[in-house]
Scaffold this active site. Sequence first.
Site, mmCIF file in Angstrom:
data_model
loop_
_atom_site.group_PDB
_atom_site.id
_atom_site.type_symbol
_atom_site.label_atom_id
_atom_site.label_comp_id
_atom_site.label_asym_id
_atom_site.label_seq_id
_atom_site.Cartn_x
_atom_site.Cartn_y
_atom_site.Cartn_z
ATOM 1 N N ASN A 38 0.818 -1.220 0.000
ATOM 2 C CA ASN A 38 0.000 0.000 0.000
ATOM 3 C C ASN A 38 0.854 1.273 0.000
ATOM 4 O O ASN A 38 1.668 1.487 0.904
ATOM 5 C CB ASN A 38 -0.903 -0.024 1.248
ATOM 6 C CG ASN A 38 -2.171 0.771 1.046
ATOM 7 O OD1 ASN A 38 -2.357 1.431 0.023
ATOM 8 N ND2 ASN A 38 -3.058 0.703 2.034
ATOM 9 N N HIS A 123 -15.789 -4.832 9.764
ATOM 10 C CA HIS A 123 -15.433 -3.530 10.337
ATOM 11 C C HIS A 123 -16.674 -2.678 10.570
ATOM 12 O O HIS A 123 -17.317 -2.262 9.601
ATOM 13 C CB HIS A 123 -14.543 -2.743 9.374
ATOM 14 C CG HIS A 123 -13.128 -3.220 9.321
ATOM 15 N ND1 HIS A 123 -12.106 -2.411 8.925
ATOM 16 C CD2 HIS A 123 -12.577 -4.413 9.633
ATOM 17 C CE1 HIS A 123 -10.967 -3.101 8.973
ATOM 18 N NE2 HIS A 123 -11.232 -4.311 9.398
ATOM 19 N N ASP A 211 -8.791 -1.973 16.893
ATOM 20 C CA ASP A 211 -7.455 -1.728 16.346
ATOM 21 C C ASP A 211 -6.919 -0.396 16.885
ATOM 22 O O ASP A 211 -7.478 0.663 16.591
ATOM 23 C CB ASP A 211 -7.539 -1.682 14.810
ATOM 24 C CG ASP A 211 -6.166 -1.713 14.144
ATOM 25 O OD1 ASP A 211 -5.155 -1.574 14.851
ATOM 26 O OD2 ASP A 211 -6.121 -1.877 12.905
ATOM 27 N N HIS A 213 -3.947 0.705 16.226
ATOM 28 C CA HIS A 213 -3.152 1.212 15.102
ATOM 29 C C HIS A 213 -1.863 1.910 15.549
ATOM 30 O O HIS A 213 -1.555 3.023 15.104
ATOM 31 C CB HIS A 213 -4.007 2.117 14.199
ATOM 32 C CG HIS A 213 -3.780 1.835 12.745
ATOM 33 N ND1 HIS A 213 -2.896 2.538 11.994
ATOM 34 C CD2 HIS A 213 -4.286 0.892 11.932
ATOM 35 C CE1 HIS A 213 -2.879 2.047 10.766
ATOM 36 N NE2 HIS A 213 -3.714 1.040 10.706
ATOM 37 N N GLU A 237 -5.588 -4.772 18.920
ATOM 38 C CA GLU A 237 -4.600 -4.976 17.854
ATOM 39 C C GLU A 237 -3.597 -3.822 17.821
ATOM 40 O O GLU A 237 -3.986 -2.659 18.018
ATOM 41 C CB GLU A 237 -5.387 -5.037 16.539
ATOM 42 C CG GLU A 237 -4.571 -4.985 15.291
ATOM 43 C CD GLU A 237 -5.470 -4.927 14.053
ATOM 44 O OE1 GLU A 237 -6.675 -5.252 14.142
ATOM 45 O OE2 GLU A 237 -4.957 -4.538 12.996
ATOM 46 N N GLU A 263 0.566 -6.996 11.435
ATOM 47 C CA GLU A 263 0.163 -6.814 10.028
ATOM 48 C C GLU A 263 1.281 -6.211 9.186
ATOM 49 O O GLU A 263 1.273 -6.365 7.975
ATOM 50 C CB GLU A 263 -1.124 -5.992 9.917
ATOM 51 C CG GLU A 263 -0.989 -4.549 10.338
ATOM 52 C CD GLU A 263 -2.314 -3.794 10.295
ATOM 53 O OE1 GLU A 263 -3.349 -4.358 10.689
ATOM 54 O OE2 GLU A 263 -2.303 -2.634 9.855
ATOM 55 N N ARG A 284 -0.757 -11.446 13.340
ATOM 56 C CA ARG A 284 -1.510 -10.856 12.223
ATOM 57 C C ARG A 284 -0.751 -10.771 10.906
ATOM 58 O O ARG A 284 -1.214 -10.174 9.939
ATOM 59 C CB ARG A 284 -1.996 -9.458 12.627
ATOM 60 C CG ARG A 284 -3.216 -9.579 13.510
ATOM 61 C CD ARG A 284 -3.838 -8.267 13.835
ATOM 62 N NE ARG A 284 -4.072 -7.395 12.708
ATOM 63 C CZ ARG A 284 -4.981 -7.565 11.764
ATOM 64 N NH1 ARG A 284 -5.766 -8.625 11.785
ATOM 65 N NH2 ARG A 284 -5.122 -6.689 10.790
ATOM 66 N N HIS A 313 -4.091 -10.294 8.614
ATOM 67 C CA HIS A 313 -4.508 -9.014 8.039
ATOM 68 C C HIS A 313 -5.361 -9.277 6.796
ATOM 69 O O HIS A 313 -5.052 -10.148 5.994
ATOM 70 C CB HIS A 313 -3.242 -8.249 7.659
ATOM 71 C CG HIS A 313 -3.440 -6.822 7.313
ATOM 72 N ND1 HIS A 313 -2.528 -6.123 6.564
ATOM 73 C CD2 HIS A 313 -4.433 -5.947 7.610
ATOM 74 C CE1 HIS A 313 -2.936 -4.870 6.412
ATOM 75 N NE2 HIS A 313 -4.081 -4.741 7.043
ATOM 76 N N ASP A 317 -6.367 -3.379 0.916
ATOM 77 C CA ASP A 317 -5.145 -3.353 0.102
ATOM 78 C C ASP A 317 -4.554 -4.746 -0.104
ATOM 79 O O ASP A 317 -3.557 -4.895 -0.796
ATOM 80 C CB ASP A 317 -4.102 -2.402 0.704
ATOM 81 C CG ASP A 317 -3.861 -2.631 2.184
ATOM 82 O OD1 ASP A 317 -4.832 -2.535 2.963
ATOM 83 O OD2 ASP A 317 -2.720 -2.913 2.559
ATOM 84 N N TRP A 403 0.787 6.628 12.469
ATOM 85 C CA TRP A 403 -0.582 6.635 11.951
ATOM 86 C C TRP A 403 -1.232 5.309 12.259
ATOM 87 O O TRP A 403 -0.607 4.273 12.295
ATOM 88 C CB TRP A 403 -0.615 6.872 10.420
ATOM 89 C CG TRP A 403 -2.033 6.759 9.942
ATOM 90 C CD1 TRP A 403 -3.034 7.637 10.160
ATOM 91 C CD2 TRP A 403 -2.610 5.654 9.227
ATOM 92 N NE1 TRP A 403 -4.212 7.165 9.621
ATOM 93 C CE2 TRP A 403 -3.980 5.954 9.053
ATOM 94 C CE3 TRP A 403 -2.097 4.442 8.721
ATOM 95 C CZ2 TRP A 403 -4.853 5.080 8.383
ATOM 96 C CZ3 TRP A 403 -2.950 3.580 8.074
ATOM 97 C CH2 TRP A 403 -4.323 3.894 7.894
#
Length: 403
Positions: A38, A123, A211, A213, A237, A263, A284, A313, A317, A403
């Site tokens: 991605n 989701h 998540d 993130h 996660e 992931e 993941r 994951h 993407d 992010w």
Amino acid sequence: MPKIVSARVIVASPGRNFTTLKIECDDGTTGVGDATLNGRELAVAAYLSEHVIPCLIGRDAHRIEDIWQYLYKGAYWRRGPVTMAAIAAVDMALWDIKGKIAGLPVYQLLGGASREGCMVYGHANGATIADTIEAALDYQEQGYKAIRLQCGVPGMASTYGVSQDRYFYEPADNDLPTENVWSTSKYLRVVPELFAAAREALGWDVHLLHDVHHRLTPIEAARLGKDLEPYRPFWIEDATPAEDQEAFRLIRQHTTTPLAVGEIFSSVWDCKALIENRLIDYIRATVLHAGGITHMRQIASLADLYQVRTGCHGATDLSPVTMAAALHLGLAIPNFGIQEYMRHTVETDAVFPHAYRFADGMLHPGDAPGLGVDIDEALAETFPYARAYLPVNRLEDGTMWSW
Ligand code: EZ4
Ligand code: CO
């Protein structure tokens, strides 16, 4: 022997960018592999076209393990997401070819089905807690047994996982990275409220996931894990950036909330300490970013020794080729846990016709020989590549953050 006579890379954007490898043998058998990274799609395309494909021509397509070792050890420069996505694409395509020649779906070659299907999670996103609950109720109605919950954070303009469209959340949303703002203290207040509301509305028979993130420090992640314990989440996660594997020891000391990570991992070496020290519950990593079916199977085998299960994951993407590969592997291995399932757009599904099917909260890879997925190259050509990036994140004072 099926001799590899040609291979080509197809970069197309049916709803989002995908990099796909197609390998062809002298008997006419073809196989497909996903090489999408991605926001860095063309780097893997060049790695394949310039440096991998010339080495494949003339090789016996049946020698999957040998070709994997040749590309891994032979490159000298090991690991890393670009290299491992390229190797993964070759590996997926070769398993596809082997299955087609054998007349068997890939999961049969991997030992056969260990279960009826692969439990997936959908989701549920929303700007507010109420919106997220509404989306989650919709998934529950469709038969999902597991749902990931993400909601907007009051006082923040945007946050991870929240989109305009209920089903088609696409984080790579701009031809230059979108700038998001982040506040840990505001976030830590809203998530327990979201889970409390979710248990009230959805009951206790559905698995709830979240998540983080990569946004929390270890002690903040420990706090979140403790605060969510009363609501029994299936996992949290990426609680903290996982290149700091030792950090998970600290989180572990404080909470019984199950932890999932990986992931962005590209090999078993990224997972090894986390698994051997029992610092996580779900791994993941997935076939695309962790070296294909061949290498992901090795990761899963290591994890099985430590009662760690897979939770691969499965965001948008990862093309339908990866989804198919993950489902064949997930159906066969003893320690499958759960599979992420973000629906692709209709354009993506049209370019990648596939045999996998959703029923009763599970995906099944289907019984077509090979992976059971193909790429419609003529249709793909009508969706030219367009540069797209994932967002970046800054704290409210402008500091760059994860992010
Ligand atoms: O950020 O797929 O669990 N899913 C995720 C995704 C990832 C993207 C990265 O390409 O975290 O949204
Ligand atoms: Co994630």
